[in-house]
Design a protein around this motif. Structure first.
Motif, PDB file in Angstrom:
ATOM      1  N   VAL A   1       0.843  -1.192   0.000  1.00 36.55           N
ATOM      2  CA  VAL A   1       0.000   0.000   0.000  1.00 36.55           C
ATOM      3  C   VAL A   1       0.880   1.245   0.000  1.00 36.55           C
ATOM      4  O   VAL A   1       0.618   2.186  -0.743  1.00 36.55           O
ATOM      5  CB  VAL A   1      -0.968  -0.004   1.213  1.00 36.55           C
ATOM      6  CG1 VAL A   1      -1.681   1.322   1.337  1.00 36.55           C
ATOM      7  CG2 VAL A   1      -1.964  -1.130   1.105  1.00 36.55           C
ATOM      8  N   GLN A   2       1.903   1.234   0.814  1.00 33.63           N
ATOM      9  CA  GLN A   2       2.754   2.419   0.926  1.00 33.63           C
ATOM     10  C   GLN A   2       3.448   2.735  -0.402  1.00 33.63           C
ATOM     11  O   GLN A   2       3.543   3.898  -0.798  1.00 33.63           O
ATOM     12  CB  GLN A   2       3.777   2.232   2.034  1.00 33.63           C
ATOM     13  CG  GLN A   2       4.581   3.482   2.328  1.00 33.63           C
ATOM     14  CD  GLN A   2       5.469   3.298   3.537  1.00 33.63           C
ATOM     15  OE1 GLN A   2       5.654   2.205   4.037  1.00 33.63           O
ATOM     16  NE2 GLN A   2       6.034   4.387   4.013  1.00 33.63           N
ATOM     17  N   ALA A   3       3.917   1.718  -1.086  1.00 31.68           N
ATOM     18  CA  ALA A   3       4.594   1.946  -2.369  1.00 31.68           C
ATOM     19  C   ALA A   3       3.638   2.540  -3.397  1.00 31.68           C
ATOM     20  O   ALA A   3       4.006   3.454  -4.152  1.00 31.68           O
ATOM     21  CB  ALA A   3       5.186   0.644  -2.885  1.00 31.68           C
ATOM     22  N   TYR A   4       2.409   2.046  -3.430  1.00 30.89           N
ATOM     23  CA  TYR A   4       1.423   2.603  -4.360  1.00 30.89           C
ATOM     24  C   TYR A   4       1.070   4.034  -3.980  1.00 30.89           C
ATOM     25  O   TYR A   4       0.909   4.898  -4.849  1.00 30.89           O
ATOM     26  CB  TYR A   4       0.160   1.737  -4.405  1.00 30.89           C
ATOM     27  CG  TYR A   4       0.381   0.375  -5.007  1.00 30.89           C
ATOM     28  CD1 TYR A   4       0.893   0.229  -6.292  1.00 30.89           C
ATOM     29  CD2 TYR A   4       0.079  -0.776  -4.311  1.00 30.89           C
ATOM     30  CE1 TYR A   4       1.100  -1.020  -6.850  1.00 30.89           C
ATOM     31  CE2 TYR A   4       0.275  -2.032  -4.849  1.00 30.89           C
ATOM     32  CZ  TYR A   4       0.787  -2.149  -6.126  1.00 30.89           C
ATOM     33  OH  TYR A   4       0.988  -3.381  -6.681  1.00 30.89           O
ATOM     34  N   SER A   5       0.956   4.303  -2.696  1.00 31.22           N
ATOM     35  CA  SER A   5       0.660   5.663  -2.239  1.00 31.22           C
ATOM     36  C   SER A   5       1.776   6.618  -2.651  1.00 31.22           C
ATOM     37  O   SER A   5       1.506   7.749  -3.088  1.00 31.22           O
ATOM     38  CB  SER A   5       0.479   5.694  -0.718  1.00 31.22           C
ATOM     39  OG  SER A   5      -0.636   4.911  -0.344  1.00 31.22           O
ATOM     40  N   THR A   6       3.002   6.160  -2.538  1.00 30.24           N
ATOM     41  CA  THR A   6       4.133   6.983  -2.957  1.00 30.24           C
ATOM     42  C   THR A   6       4.090   7.231  -4.457  1.00 30.24           C
ATOM     43  O   THR A   6       4.302   8.358  -4.919  1.00 30.24           O
ATOM     44  CB  THR A   6       5.461   6.305  -2.569  1.00 30.24           C
ATOM     45  OG1 THR A   6       5.503   6.158  -1.145  1.00 30.24           O
ATOM     46  CG2 THR A   6       6.658   7.119  -3.029  1.00 30.24           C
ATOM     47  N   THR A  13       0.357  15.417 -12.374  1.00 30.60           N
ATOM     48  CA  THR A  13      -0.918  15.925 -11.885  1.00 30.60           C
ATOM     49  C   THR A  13      -2.055  14.927 -12.086  1.00 30.60           C
ATOM     50  O   THR A  13      -3.069  15.007 -11.414  1.00 30.60           O
ATOM     51  CB  THR A  13      -1.293  17.239 -12.586  1.00 30.60           C
ATOM     52  OG1 THR A  13      -1.319  17.016 -13.997  1.00 30.60           O
ATOM     53  CG2 THR A  13      -0.293  18.334 -12.251  1.00 30.60           C
ATOM     54  N   LYS A  14      -1.878  13.981 -12.998  1.00 32.85           N
ATOM     55  CA  LYS A  14      -2.899  12.965 -13.256  1.00 32.85           C
ATOM     56  C   LYS A  14      -2.264  11.583 -13.115  1.00 32.85           C
ATOM     57  O   LYS A  14      -1.667  11.069 -14.054  1.00 32.85           O
ATOM     58  CB  LYS A  14      -3.484  13.151 -14.656  1.00 32.85           C
ATOM     59  CG  LYS A  14      -4.676  12.288 -14.948  1.00 32.85           C
ATOM     60  CD  LYS A  14      -5.264  12.641 -16.287  1.00 32.85           C
ATOM     61  CE  LYS A  14      -6.454  11.783 -16.599  1.00 32.85           C
ATOM     62  NZ  LYS A  14      -7.014  12.097 -17.910  1.00 32.85           N
ATOM     63  N   PRO A  15      -2.365  10.967 -11.929  1.00 30.32           N
ATOM     64  CA  PRO A  15      -1.740   9.648 -11.726  1.00 30.32           C
ATOM     65  C   PRO A  15      -2.320   8.595 -12.666  1.00 30.32           C
ATOM     66  O   PRO A  15      -3.456   8.691 -13.119  1.00 30.32           O
ATOM     67  CB  PRO A  15      -2.076   9.305 -10.273  1.00 30.32           C
ATOM     68  CG  PRO A  15      -2.513  10.571  -9.646  1.00 30.32           C
ATOM     69  CD  PRO A  15      -3.041  11.443 -10.750  1.00 30.32           C
ATOM     70  N   ASP A  16      -1.547   7.577 -12.938  1.00 32.23           N
ATOM     71  CA  ASP A  16      -1.976   6.452 -13.753  1.00 32.23           C
ATOM     72  C   ASP A  16      -3.109   5.730 -13.030  1.00 32.23           C
ATOM     73  O   ASP A  16      -2.974   5.354 -11.865  1.00 32.23           O
ATOM     74  CB  ASP A  16      -0.793   5.516 -13.975  1.00 32.23           C
ATOM     75  CG  ASP A  16      -1.102   4.361 -14.906  1.00 32.23           C
ATOM     76  OD1 ASP A  16      -2.284   4.120 -15.214  1.00 32.23           O
ATOM     77  OD2 ASP A  16      -0.150   3.703 -15.329  1.00 32.23           O
ATOM     78  N   ALA A  17      -4.200   5.534 -13.701  1.00 33.16           N
ATOM     79  CA  ALA A  17      -5.375   4.893 -13.101  1.00 33.16           C
ATOM     80  C   ALA A  17      -5.064   3.496 -12.578  1.00 33.16           C
ATOM     81  O   ALA A  17      -5.625   3.063 -11.568  1.00 33.16           O
ATOM     82  CB  ALA A  17      -6.520   4.847 -14.106  1.00 33.16           C
ATOM     83  N   ASP A  18      -4.158   2.802 -13.234  1.00 33.91           N
ATOM     84  CA  ASP A  18      -3.832   1.433 -12.823  1.00 33.91           C
ATOM     85  C   ASP A  18      -3.204   1.374 -11.434  1.00 33.91           C
ATOM     86  O   ASP A  18      -3.323   0.363 -10.740  1.00 33.91           O
ATOM     87  CB  ASP A  18      -2.906   0.769 -13.841  1.00 33.91           C
ATOM     88  CG  ASP A  18      -3.612   0.493 -15.159  1.00 33.91           C
ATOM     89  OD1 ASP A  18      -4.856   0.348 -15.146  1.00 33.91           O
ATOM     90  OD2 ASP A  18      -2.931   0.425 -16.193  1.00 33.91           O
ATOM     91  N   ILE A  19      -2.537   2.442 -11.025  1.00 34.53           N
ATOM     92  CA  ILE A  19      -1.957   2.469  -9.681  1.00 34.53           C
ATOM     93  C   ILE A  19      -3.066   2.380  -8.639  1.00 34.53           C
ATOM     94  O   ILE A  19      -2.938   1.684  -7.633  1.00 34.53           O
ATOM     95  CB  ILE A  19      -1.093   3.726  -9.464  1.00 34.53           C
ATOM     96  CG1 ILE A  19       0.097   3.741 -10.429  1.00 34.53           C
ATOM     97  CG2 ILE A  19      -0.587   3.789  -8.019  1.00 34.53           C
ATOM     98  CD1 ILE A  19       0.873   5.039 -10.430  1.00 34.53           C
ATOM     99  N   TYR A  20      -4.164   3.081  -8.887  1.00 30.66           N
ATOM    100  CA  TYR A  20      -5.295   3.025  -7.955  1.00 30.66           C
ATOM    101  C   TYR A  20      -5.889   1.616  -7.890  1.00 30.66           C
ATOM    102  O   TYR A  20      -6.262   1.145  -6.821  1.00 30.66           O
ATOM    103  CB  TYR A  20      -6.382   4.030  -8.354  1.00 30.66           C
ATOM    104  CG  TYR A  20      -6.021   5.465  -8.086  1.00 30.66           C
ATOM    105  CD1 TYR A  20      -5.943   5.943  -6.777  1.00 30.66           C
ATOM    106  CD2 TYR A  20      -5.782   6.350  -9.120  1.00 30.66           C
ATOM    107  CE1 TYR A  20      -5.623   7.254  -6.523  1.00 30.66           C
ATOM    108  CE2 TYR A  20      -5.468   7.674  -8.869  1.00 30.66           C
ATOM    109  CZ  TYR A  20      -5.390   8.123  -7.578  1.00 30.66           C
ATOM    110  OH  TYR A  20      -5.071   9.433  -7.315  1.00 30.66           O
ATOM    111  N   VAL A  21      -5.975   0.957  -9.045  1.00 31.12           N
ATOM    112  CA  VAL A  21      -6.511  -0.409  -9.067  1.00 31.12           C
ATOM    113  C   VAL A  21      -5.609  -1.339  -8.259  1.00 31.12           C
ATOM    114  O   VAL A  21      -6.085  -2.143  -7.445  1.00 31.12           O
ATOM    115  CB  VAL A  21      -6.678  -0.926 -10.516  1.00 31.12           C
ATOM    116  CG1 VAL A  21      -7.030  -2.401 -10.526  1.00 31.12           C
ATOM    117  CG2 VAL A  21      -7.740  -0.124 -11.249  1.00 31.12           C
TER     118      VAL A  21
END
Length: 75
Positions: A1-6, A13-21
């Motif tokens: 979780v921490q790595a994805y949050s980082t 300004t627009k994170p990759d949607a796949d990171i949220y998944v």
């Protein structure tokens, strides 16, 4: 979780949607379903065409007994 949050925090300004998944899947493993659903919503905000995010969020809603919300994501 921490790595994805980082990754989300340091992305443009627009994170990759796949990171949220990916982070949502980590939250599911940790049984933090509200946070998982929230991340899937963020993914949908970034990429409304991400069918996987809708299906995963609908599944979470079904597990929580939120039938109307699940139906909305399935349609």
């Amino acid at each position: 979780v921490q790595a994805y949050s980082t990754a989300i925090r340091i992305s443009s300004t627009k994170p990759d949607a796949d990171i949220y998944v990916c982070r949502s899947r980590s939250y599911v493993v940790l049984k933090q379903y509200q946070l998982a659903a929230s991340d899937l919503g963020a993914c949908i905000d970034v990429n409304p065409d991400n069918l996987d995010a809708y299906l995963q969020r609908a599944s979470l809603f079904l597990q929580a007994g939120e039938i109307k919300l699940a139906e909305a994501d399935y349609t």
